[in-house]
Design an enzyme around this catalytic site. Structure first.
Site: not given
Lengths: 325, 320
Positions: B58, B127
């Site tokens: 990321e 999430h």
């Protein structure tokens, strides 16, 4: 490229100017003219000037944080005056007096300077990606220290720069000290270059106190990058003559570095050794050396005066800077 | 007008902007296949140089996008889940957000950071977030939170053309939401709230999926309460004027948002209404937001995230 006498003189002059600018910035800090802090680059001038001389203006440069990039900036044709004015907090500074010590000169490939060590890796990856996509044979010079090499961001960016074959020259200024922590307590191997070879990035270790050795290694990597052959890494072993941040303790962990230790390092002063070489080769005369020194001092005095005379920024600019229209 | 769904509207915006401007490219994990369908198929048209699959990294994805944005491109980085933006905190919060300001306006960062956000899928604490407050709190970033296919397409096209870093949150619970969009190209300017339902008794300010939940609640209680629903659409820039105009009419406010309540955007919006519209209020502002705890997974999710009954309860309370 084969260095001509004029090139050697340019490099010598730039190292002298770098040292003088470093000294005047330290003096400015001590006199209260420099408002934030300063991390001296004394001892790493050969690396900075050797790496950043004779690049193209549109090559991207992430300068090393030591000296807040001055050696790199001056070698690439950037303005020392803009640098100093920024440190003095003046509107004439490279970032209008807003940044304190960061430097930006986009027309000269310097797209900014970070406050977080190790952010060089993902961001330079982006500059390298842009350089490749532009297709104009630009390179990205991305500098970090032995301290920065401890960041996990190195892994992600080294890996992707290699997978994507980006035109990036990763340069490590390994002076063996991250603030107060010696590299022997922060890294398990001898050479940081070994990290690069793990990602299939060719890497060399050079004497960072030898400007010619640095320059040749960097130029070889630059040529490869321009030819589309992907990234390289150069680890330069340098010395840090001064404390981490001017005014901070000069210690290893919590034990002071000794005068003898510093004196021993300074025997390798890259400016003195290069000067001796150029005198011996007849590239410079003693009179030339004196003139270069005097010119640099005059330039610094003029810069200092300009910065002192410059205005404090108008706070109304702040609102205009957060977002582009 | 033509019928579409939310995720297709997003794909269409990307497709049009990739077509229009060769400086636009997309990068992220598995964007060629498209984890949520928003980028699926684009690689067949634009090739892998412009629809770039990246490793699971990321900070490198965000850094590559932000760095390339500084150097002349208009990248769209897909972070997959909004929760994963925290991994690239330095790149998004410190570099993208600050670098124009910090460098005296000499550099711009025209990047779009997009991510799927929000709950409803019972995916648990890492999430399911919609980290709006973190982004709205950070000067230098813009934030779009579309609640309909029409808004999603129009706002994303504007985001890509913006010279500033824009965070674009598409809600996982809305991906299949049907709606109409114009046949012809259109853009939606940032900073213009949209009244999603007109009413006269209470103003509900809602974002993203909470707009759809609030619309459903409003429909259920329409015989008792006339609910006006205002969707800011972008949280930075933020259109307070449209909200105040609504409050002048209704005198009552409920703010509904899916991010955590404590220091969340409901607190910010509520206080802005207090500062600028106190005289129009007939009752204390009510807010509905996620409980001050991580988002639980499975059967426990509904006990953390706002539910229609919470919205109905808040409307009832503000009307009492």
């Amino acid at each position: 490229m084969k260095l001509k006498n004029d090139d050697l003189i340019f490099m010598y002059k730039t190292m002298v100017r770098t040292r003088k600018l470093d000294e005047i910035t330290i003096k400015g800090l001590q006199e209260g003219k420099v408002l934030a802090f300063y991390h001296s680059s004394q001892g790493s001038e050969a690396l900075a000037v050797g790496a950043a001389s004779f690049l193209r203006p549109d090559d991207y440069l992430w300068a090393h944080h030591r000296g807040h990039g001055i050696g790199y900036i001056l070698a690439k044709g950037g303005s020392g005056r803009d640098f100093l004015a920024e440190h003095y907090g003046k509107a004439t500074g490279s970032c209008l007096g807003v940044s304190g010590f960061h430097f930006a000169d986009p027309e000269n490939g310097a797209l900014g300077a970070a406050g977080t060590i190790g952010s060089v890796f993902p961001m330079s990856l982006g500059w390298g990606l842009a350089a490749k996509k532009h297709g104009r044979q630009q390179v990205t010079i991305a500098c970090f220290g032995d301290g920065g090499s401890n960041r996990g961001t190195l892994h992600e960016a080294f890996n992707l720069s290699s997978v994507w074959k980006l035109p990036i020259v990763w340069i490590c200024d390994n002076n063996g000290m991250a603030q107060y922590t010696p590299i022997t307590d922060a890294y398990a191997k001898d050479d940081i270059a070994d990290l690069a070879t793990g990602y299939d990035i060719p890497a060399v270790v050079v004497d960072g106190m030898d400007i010619i050795a640095v320059h040749e290694a960097v130029q070889a990597a630059v040529e490869k990058a321009r030819a589309g052959e992907g990234p390289s890494m150069i680890e330069a072993k340098t010395k840090r003559f001064r404390e981490h941040s001017i005014g901070s303790p000069d210690v290893v962990h919590n034990q002071p570095r000794t005068d003898e230790e510093i004196a021993e390092m300074k025997k390798l002063d890259p400016i003195i050794t290069f000067k001796a070489k150029l005198l011996e080769q007849g590239v410079l005369t003693k009179a030339d050396v004196e003139k270069i020194n005097n010119d640099a001092e005059a330039e610094m005095a003029e810069m200092d005066q300009f910065c002192v005379d410059s205005q404090i920024p108008d706070p109304s600019i702040l609102n205009t800077l957060v977002y582009a229209e | 007008m033509k019928q579409t769904i939310y995720l297709m509207a997003i794909r269409e915006a990307l497709d049009e902007e990739l077509q229009r401007d060769d400086k636009v490219f997309i990068l992220g994990e598995d964007v060629q296949q498209g984890t949520f369908g928003t980028t699926t198929g684009l690689v067949d048209k634009f090739g892998p140089e412009r629809i770039m699959d990246t490793p699971l990294a990321e900070t490198a994805v965000a850094g590559a996008a932000i760095g390339a944005a500084q150097a002349g491109f208009r990248p769209v980085a897909d972070m997959m889940f909004g929760d994963f933006m925290y991994i690239a905190g330095d790149e998004i919060m410190l570099k993208a957000a600050k670098w124009r300001f910090l460098h005296g306006g000499k550099v711009n960062v025209p990047v779009v950071i997009m991510a799927a956000v929000g709950g409803g899928m019972k995916l648990g604490a890492e999430h399911s977030m919609i980290p709006e407050a973190m982004i709205m709190h950070t000067p230098g970033l813009k934030l779009a939170v579309p609640s309909t296919p029409y808004d999603a397409k129009g706002l994303l096209k504007t985001a890509i053309r913006d010279d500033n870093p824009v965070v674009f949150f598409y809600h996982k619970g809305l991906l299949g939401l049907p709606g109409e969009i114009p046949e012809d190209e259109y853009l939606i300017p940032f900073g213009q709230a949209d009244v999603k339902r007109e009413g006269s008794d209470v103003t509900v300010v809602a974002t993203s999926a909470m707009v759809q939940q609030s619309l459903a609640v409003a429909e259920q209680i329409k015989d008792k309460v006339s609910v006006e629903i205002v969707d800011p659409r972008t949280l930075e820039p933020f259109d307070l004027d449209t909200i105040i105009e609504s409050v002048k009419k209704t005198g009552r406010v409920v703010i509904v948002d899916e991010d955590t309540k404590r220091c969340g955007i409901t607190a910010e919006i509520g206080m802005q209404i207090m500062e600028n519209g106190f005289d129009y209020l007939d009752a204390p502002i009510q807010r509905v937001a996620a409980a001050n705890m991580p988002i639980a997974a499975g059967f426990m999710e509904e006990h953390v995230l706002p539910q229609p009954k919470n919205i109905a309860g808040a409307i009832e309370a503000v009307m009492a």
